[in-house]
Design a protein around this motif. Structure first.
Motif, PDB file in Angstrom:
ATOM      1  N   HIS A  60      14.200-123.470  59.168  1.00 28.47           N
ATOM      2  CA  HIS A  60      14.269-124.843  59.676  1.00 28.47           C
ATOM      3  C   HIS A  60      13.396-125.815  58.884  1.00 28.47           C
ATOM      4  O   HIS A  60      13.842-126.901  58.518  1.00 28.47           O
ATOM      5  CB  HIS A  60      13.885-124.837  61.157  1.00 28.47           C
ATOM      6  CG  HIS A  60      14.146-126.121  61.834  1.00 28.47           C
ATOM      7  ND1 HIS A  60      13.137-126.980  62.198  1.00 28.47           N
ATOM      8  CD2 HIS A  60      15.296-126.718  62.224  1.00 28.47           C
ATOM      9  CE1 HIS A  60      13.658-128.041  62.790  1.00 28.47           C
ATOM     10  NE2 HIS A  60      14.967-127.905  62.815  1.00 28.47           N
ATOM     11  N   HIS A  88      23.193-132.036  62.428  1.00 25.93           N
ATOM     12  CA  HIS A  88      22.665-130.678  62.571  1.00 25.93           C
ATOM     13  C   HIS A  88      22.188-130.469  63.997  1.00 25.93           C
ATOM     14  O   HIS A  88      21.850-131.421  64.696  1.00 25.93           O
ATOM     15  CB  HIS A  88      21.504-130.451  61.596  1.00 25.93           C
ATOM     16  CG  HIS A  88      21.948-129.910  60.282  1.00 25.93           C
ATOM     17  ND1 HIS A  88      21.125-129.198  59.465  1.00 25.93           N
ATOM     18  CD2 HIS A  88      23.130-129.962  59.635  1.00 25.93           C
ATOM     19  CE1 HIS A  88      21.771-128.846  58.366  1.00 25.93           C
ATOM     20  NE2 HIS A  88      22.990-129.307  58.448  1.00 25.93           N
ATOM     21  N   HIS A  93      16.779-123.890  63.353  1.00 25.66           N
ATOM     22  CA  HIS A  93      17.886-123.168  62.740  1.00 25.66           C
ATOM     23  C   HIS A  93      17.552-122.851  61.292  1.00 25.66           C
ATOM     24  O   HIS A  93      16.662-123.447  60.704  1.00 25.66           O
ATOM     25  CB  HIS A  93      19.179-124.002  62.800  1.00 25.66           C
ATOM     26  CG  HIS A  93      19.071-125.331  62.116  1.00 25.66           C
ATOM     27  ND1 HIS A  93      18.573-126.439  62.749  1.00 25.66           N
ATOM     28  CD2 HIS A  93      19.383-125.722  60.853  1.00 25.66           C
ATOM     29  CE1 HIS A  93      18.585-127.472  61.905  1.00 25.66           C
ATOM     30  NE2 HIS A  93      19.076-127.050  60.751  1.00 25.66           N
ATOM     31  N   LEU A 127      19.926-118.957  65.046  1.00 27.17           N
ATOM     32  CA  LEU A 127      20.992-119.877  64.655  1.00 27.17           C
ATOM     33  C   LEU A 127      20.975-120.137  63.146  1.00 27.17           C
ATOM     34  O   LEU A 127      19.930-120.445  62.576  1.00 27.17           O
ATOM     35  CB  LEU A 127      20.835-121.192  65.417  1.00 27.17           C
ATOM     36  CG  LEU A 127      21.897-122.256  65.193  1.00 27.17           C
ATOM     37  CD1 LEU A 127      23.268-121.770  65.654  1.00 27.17           C
ATOM     38  CD2 LEU A 127      21.510-123.528  65.943  1.00 27.17           C
ATOM     39  N   CYS A 129      23.196-122.402  60.208  1.00 28.94           N
ATOM     40  CA  CYS A 129      24.149-123.502  60.076  1.00 28.94           C
ATOM     41  C   CYS A 129      24.550-123.698  58.625  1.00 28.94           C
ATOM     42  O   CYS A 129      23.762-123.445  57.712  1.00 28.94           O
ATOM     43  CB  CYS A 129      23.521-124.807  60.554  1.00 28.94           C
ATOM     44  SG  CYS A 129      22.914-124.727  62.224  1.00 28.94           S
ATOM     45  N   GLU A 163      28.448-122.715  62.615  1.00 33.99           N
ATOM     46  CA  GLU A 163      27.258-122.015  63.076  1.00 33.99           C
ATOM     47  C   GLU A 163      27.563-120.538  63.265  1.00 33.99           C
ATOM     48  O   GLU A 163      28.692-120.154  63.549  1.00 33.99           O
ATOM     49  CB  GLU A 163      26.784-122.567  64.422  1.00 33.99           C
ATOM     50  CG  GLU A 163      26.340-123.991  64.379  1.00 33.99           C
ATOM     51  CD  GLU A 163      25.908-124.513  65.744  1.00 33.99           C
ATOM     52  OE1 GLU A 163      26.005-123.763  66.754  1.00 33.99           O
ATOM     53  OE2 GLU A 163      25.491-125.676  65.811  1.00 33.99           O
ATOM     54  N   HIS A 165      25.191-116.875  64.794  1.00 38.49           N
ATOM     55  CA  HIS A 165      23.933-116.331  65.319  1.00 38.49           C
ATOM     56  C   HIS A 165      23.732-114.957  64.701  1.00 38.49           C
ATOM     57  O   HIS A 165      24.621-114.114  64.748  1.00 38.49           O
ATOM     58  CB  HIS A 165      23.980-116.244  66.849  1.00 38.49           C
ATOM     59  CG  HIS A 165      23.951-117.582  67.486  1.00 38.49           C
ATOM     60  ND1 HIS A 165      22.787-118.212  67.835  1.00 38.49           N
ATOM     61  CD2 HIS A 165      24.951-118.429  67.806  1.00 38.49           C
ATOM     62  CE1 HIS A 165      23.063-119.399  68.358  1.00 38.49           C
ATOM     63  NE2 HIS A 165      24.384-119.547  68.340  1.00 38.49           N
TER      64      HIS A 165
END
Length: 166
Positions: A60, A88, A93, A127, A129, A163, A165
């Motif tokens: 992140h 976003h 993430h 997460l 992205c 996205e 996981h």
């Protein structure tokens, strides 16, 4: 010949940056070798000693939606960053990208090998992205991402946010 995907050492990033710039036709990606790594993970896919593909992920704090861009980034880049910030997720993430395969070698499983190695290296991160233009959305869906939003970028090109996981 068999391809091998593995995590790259920081001294290998310049070669990966040049490959990404070539394969994605975006000279800006050559600058990734000079950006602070902010915990970045870069994987490469090799056939023998030839680098054929690369993929990068940052936590992140290193996401384009979070970092301060260099003063000479240019208005196009600053506009795209604002676009990412607006679209976003608000939660922490990992940001995946860029992902590229040497021109003329697409469709041979190199991108898939890069993605699998990259996602395996951040299992448990939560997460992840990425955003993509239409021609590659199906690729990211095949490796486990799901679309969450499709909207035009500042230049009008439709962008799909995806996205996963892990």
């Amino acid at each position: 010949m068999e391809v091998i995907a593995r995590r790259l050492e920081s001294d290998e990033w310049p070669e990966a940056s040049r490959l990404l710039a070539r394969s994605l036709h975006e000279p800006l990606f050559e600058r990734f070798e000079a950006l602070p790594d902010a915990g970045a993970i870069v994987v490469g896919v090799f056939e023998g000693t030839d680098l054929l593909g690369a993929a990068r992920a940052v936590p992140h704090a290193g996401c384009v939606c979070q970092i301060e861009l260099p003063g000479d980034a240019g208005q196009r880049v600053l506009d795209y960053q604002a676009f990412l910030r607006a679209n976003h997720p608000n939660q922490r993430h990992w940001f995946l990208g860029p992902v590229g395969v040497e021109n003329g070698r697409q469709g041979a499983g190199i991108g898939t090998a890069a993605m699998r190695a990259l996602l395996d290296s951040i299992v448990g991160a939560g997460l992840v992205c990425i955003e993509a233009e239409d021609p590659v959305v199906a690729f990211f869906e095949r490796v486990g991402f799901r679309p969450t939003l499709r909207t035009p970028a500042p230049d009008g090109v439709p962008i799909t946010f995806l996205e996963a996981h892990v």
